[in-house]
Design a protein around this motif. Structure first.
Motif, short mmCIF file in Angstrom:
data_model
loop_
_atom_site.label_atom_id
_atom_site.label_comp_id
_atom_site.label_asym_id
_atom_site.label_seq_id
_atom_site.Cartn_x
_atom_site.Cartn_y
_atom_site.Cartn_z
N ASP A 83 34.42 44.46 35.13
CA ASP A 83 34.81 45.45 36.41
C ASP A 83 36.19 44.93 36.87
N GLN A 84 36.68 44.14 36.32
CA GLN A 84 38.37 43.89 36.61
C GLN A 84 39.29 44.45 36.02
N SER B 110 36.19 51.55 44.71
CA SER B 110 37.56 50.52 44.02
C SER B 110 38.16 51.59 44.76
N GLU C 203 41.97 47.12 35.40
CA GLU C 203 43.79 46.34 34.15
C GLU C 203 44.13 46.73 33.63
#
Length: 117
Positions: free
Chosen positions: A38-39, A62, A43
């Motif tokens: 997910d990160q 998030s 990004e």
């Protein structure tokens, strides 16, 4: 507008967005494919100005708590056959685009599209 379609959604949505004149890719087309974290997806979306289209509530929370990703389409359609999901998107894409011009978080429901923020 450019869209990144997340792993739980059909790759056919890429072609639907493209047929309406938008750029789109699926997570399967990323370097790590559908195994991208997910990160990494967040990004990449920030760097490339992609709108994430997902069923994953982690992206929702998030966005609510950190504002990332910048723009999110949270799909709340439940389980449906790919043909039905494709029909839904084709029928509602113009309403979705209008909603994204109004806000940064949009939810897709079977009975409508809601701008959350």
């Amino acid at each position: 507008m450019q869209f990144l379609i997340d792993a739980q959604l059909p790759p056919s949505w890429v072609k639907i967005f493209q047929s309406h004149g938008f750029k789109a890719i699926h997570t399967r087309d990323l370097e790590k494919g559908n195994l991208s974290s997910d990160q990494i997806i967040i990004e990449l979306s920030e760097r490339n100005n992609w709108i994430i289209v997902t069923k994953d509530s982690d992206f929702y929370y998030s966005h609510i708590t950190t504002g990332k990703p910048n723009k999110l389409v949270f799909v709340k359609l439940g389980n449906m056959r790919i043909k039905s999901a494709n029909g839904y998107l084709n029928s509602n894409i113009q309403t979705l685009i209008k909603a994204l011009k109004q806000g940064s978080l949009v939810e897709l429901w079977a009975d409508g599209i809601t701008v959350i923020s």
